[in-house]
Design a protein around this motif. Structure first.
Motif, mmCIF file in Angstrom:
data_model
loop_
_atom_site.group_PDB
_atom_site.id
_atom_site.type_symbol
_atom_site.label_atom_id
_atom_site.label_comp_id
_atom_site.label_asym_id
_atom_site.label_seq_id
_atom_site.Cartn_x
_atom_site.Cartn_y
_atom_site.Cartn_z
ATOM 1 N N GLU A 33 0.815 -1.335 -0.039
ATOM 2 C CA GLU A 33 0.121 0.075 -0.137
ATOM 3 C C GLU A 33 0.890 1.198 -0.097
ATOM 4 O O GLU A 33 0.625 2.219 -0.777
ATOM 5 C CB GLU A 33 -0.803 -0.010 1.219
ATOM 6 C CG GLU A 33 -1.916 -1.096 1.072
ATOM 7 C CD GLU A 33 -2.777 -1.260 2.491
ATOM 8 O OE1 GLU A 33 -3.839 -1.741 2.474
ATOM 9 O OE2 GLU A 33 -2.127 -0.922 3.653
ATOM 10 N N ARG A 34 1.897 1.146 0.849
ATOM 11 C CA ARG A 34 2.845 2.390 0.792
ATOM 12 C C ARG A 34 3.515 2.807 -0.656
ATOM 13 O O ARG A 34 3.750 3.851 -0.885
ATOM 14 C CB ARG A 34 3.852 2.301 1.699
ATOM 15 C CG ARG A 34 3.373 2.240 3.206
ATOM 16 C CD ARG A 34 4.629 1.880 4.252
ATOM 17 N NE ARG A 34 4.016 1.916 5.662
ATOM 18 C CZ ARG A 34 3.710 2.935 6.277
ATOM 19 N NH1 ARG A 34 3.981 4.197 5.797
ATOM 20 N NH2 ARG A 34 3.208 2.859 7.537
ATOM 21 N N ALA A 35 3.533 1.659 -1.274
ATOM 22 C CA ALA A 35 4.266 1.660 -2.759
ATOM 23 C C ALA A 35 3.161 2.292 -3.651
ATOM 24 O O ALA A 35 3.747 3.232 -4.360
ATOM 25 C CB ALA A 35 4.848 0.347 -3.156
ATOM 26 N N ALA A 78 -3.273 -1.123 -13.599
ATOM 27 C CA ALA A 78 -4.463 -0.933 -12.774
ATOM 28 C C ALA A 78 -4.132 0.445 -11.899
ATOM 29 O O ALA A 78 -5.176 1.243 -12.000
ATOM 30 C CB ALA A 78 -5.164 -1.845 -12.130
ATOM 31 N N ILE A 79 -3.332 0.396 -11.339
ATOM 32 C CA ILE A 79 -2.886 1.472 -10.209
ATOM 33 C C ILE A 79 -2.733 2.772 -11.109
ATOM 34 O O ILE A 79 -3.250 3.723 -10.805
ATOM 35 C CB ILE A 79 -1.578 1.095 -9.362
ATOM 36 C CG1 ILE A 79 -2.096 0.022 -8.328
ATOM 37 C CG2 ILE A 79 -1.238 2.479 -8.620
ATOM 38 C CD1 ILE A 79 -1.042 -0.530 -7.702
ATOM 39 N N ILE A 80 -2.048 2.703 -12.261
ATOM 40 C CA ILE A 80 -1.670 4.015 -12.860
ATOM 41 C C ILE A 80 -3.085 4.311 -13.659
ATOM 42 O O ILE A 80 -3.178 5.803 -13.491
ATOM 43 C CB ILE A 80 -0.700 3.731 -13.891
ATOM 44 C CG1 ILE A 80 0.831 3.416 -13.221
ATOM 45 C CG2 ILE A 80 -0.516 4.871 -15.049
ATOM 46 C CD1 ILE A 80 1.764 2.604 -14.352
ATOM 47 N N ALA A 89 6.901 -1.741 -8.206
ATOM 48 C CA ALA A 89 7.006 -2.910 -9.219
ATOM 49 C C ALA A 89 7.579 -4.324 -8.381
ATOM 50 O O ALA A 89 7.461 -5.425 -8.825
ATOM 51 C CB ALA A 89 8.120 -2.664 -10.308
ATOM 52 N N ASP A 90 8.185 -4.074 -7.269
ATOM 53 C CA ASP A 90 8.522 -5.353 -6.273
ATOM 54 C C ASP A 90 7.138 -5.666 -5.564
ATOM 55 O O ASP A 90 7.163 -6.873 -5.307
ATOM 56 C CB ASP A 90 9.431 -4.644 -5.284
ATOM 57 C CG ASP A 90 10.729 -4.291 -5.388
ATOM 58 O OD1 ASP A 90 11.308 -4.928 -6.754
ATOM 59 O OD2 ASP A 90 11.595 -3.447 -4.697
ATOM 60 N N HIS A 91 6.288 -4.870 -5.649
ATOM 61 C CA HIS A 91 4.857 -5.415 -5.003
ATOM 62 C C HIS A 91 3.616 -5.641 -5.886
ATOM 63 O O HIS A 91 2.750 -6.539 -5.619
ATOM 64 C CB HIS A 91 4.415 -4.297 -3.958
ATOM 65 C CG HIS A 91 5.261 -3.991 -3.072
ATOM 66 N ND1 HIS A 91 5.625 -4.969 -1.546
ATOM 67 C CD2 HIS A 91 6.075 -3.101 -2.839
ATOM 68 C CE1 HIS A 91 6.492 -4.654 -0.937
ATOM 69 N NE2 HIS A 91 6.793 -3.412 -1.389
ATOM 70 N N TYR A 92 3.748 -5.061 -7.227
ATOM 71 C CA TYR A 92 2.624 -5.282 -8.147
ATOM 72 C C TYR A 92 3.214 -5.790 -9.444
ATOM 73 O O TYR A 92 4.502 -5.480 -9.865
ATOM 74 C CB TYR A 92 1.957 -3.762 -8.210
ATOM 75 C CG TYR A 92 1.401 -3.436 -6.869
ATOM 76 C CD1 TYR A 92 0.300 -4.181 -6.439
ATOM 77 C CD2 TYR A 92 2.168 -2.554 -6.477
ATOM 78 C CE1 TYR A 92 -0.268 -3.672 -5.370
ATOM 79 C CE2 TYR A 92 1.492 -2.037 -5.070
ATOM 80 C CZ TYR A 92 0.303 -2.547 -4.685
ATOM 81 O OH TYR A 92 -0.315 -2.276 -3.415
ATOM 82 N N ASP A 93 2.657 -6.876 -10.052
ATOM 83 C CA ASP A 93 2.944 -7.165 -11.372
ATOM 84 C C ASP A 93 2.226 -6.192 -12.477
ATOM 85 O O ASP A 93 1.950 -5.114 -12.111
ATOM 86 C CB ASP A 93 2.518 -8.465 -11.648
ATOM 87 C CG ASP A 93 0.870 -8.774 -11.840
ATOM 88 O OD1 ASP A 93 0.199 -7.633 -12.131
ATOM 89 O OD2 ASP A 93 0.384 -9.746 -11.565
#
Length: 151
Positions: free
Chosen positions: A86-88, A125-127, A115-119
Motif C-alpha cells: 500500500e505504501r508503494a 490498474a494502479i496507474i 514494481a516489487d509489489h505489483y505485477d
C-alpha cells in the motif's frame, strides 16, 4: 459552495459511461479494492477535490475500510496502518499526481518499489486509477462541485 456548472462528464452524454467503464476495468486488474480506494483518496486529497475526498471515503467505508486508516491516508508515511505494498502504491500515486513538482516526476526508486509489489497488470490498474482519479479531480475542482452533492 455552489457548482459553476454541472459536471462536464454529465453534460456530454457519452463521457460519463466511458469513464465509468474504465473504472470497472481498473477494478479487474488484480489490485485489492482497498488499495485502489486509498489511491483514489490520496490523489483527491493532493488535488483538493472535496467532492472526491468525501465520495472516496464513503466508498472505502462501504468496502470495509476503517476510519483509522482513512484518517491517516494524508500522513501515510508516518502512520503504522499501511503495509509495504500500500505504501508503494501511495508513493506512486503522489509522484504521478504531482508530475510538475520535480524533474524526474516518478523516480526509479518509486517505480522499482511499486514494481516489487505489483505485477505489470496490477501496475497498469494502479496507474489507470491514478489517471481516472486525477481526471475526476480536475473536472470537479474546476467546476467547484460541492462535497456530498450528487450529479
Amino acid at each position: 459552495m455552489q457548482a459553476r456548472m454541472n459536471n462536464p462528464a454529465t453534460i456530454i452524454p457519452e463521457a460519463l459511461p466511458a469513464i465509468l467503464d474504465l473504472l470497472k476495468t481498473v477494478r479487474k486488474g488484480g489490485v485489492p479494492e482497498s488499495t485502489l480506494e486509498l489511491v483514489h483518496l490520496r490523489a483527491s486529497q493532493i488535488n483538493g477535490c472535496s467532492y472526491c475526498v468525501v465520495a472516496g471515503v464513503a466508498s472505502a467505508k462501504k468496502g470495509g475500510e476503517t476510519d483509522e486508516r482513512l484518517h491517516a491516508v494524508a500522513a501515510w508515511r508516518e502512520a503504522p496502518f499501511f503495509n509495504d505494498a500500500e505504501r508503494a502504491a501511495l508513493a506512486l500515486t503522489e509522484a504521478a499526481t504531482r508530475l510538475a513538482d520535480r524533474p524526474d516526476a516518478v523516480s526509479d526508486s518509486i517505480w522499482d518499489d511499486a514494481a516489487d509489489h505489483y505485477d505489470e497488470q496490477q501496475l497498469a490498474a494502479i496507474i489507470l486509477m491514478i489517471g481516472v482519479t486525477n481526471l475526476f479531480n480536475r473536472l470537479n475542482a474546476t467546476t467547484r462541485q460541492p462535497a456530498g452533492a450528487t450529479w
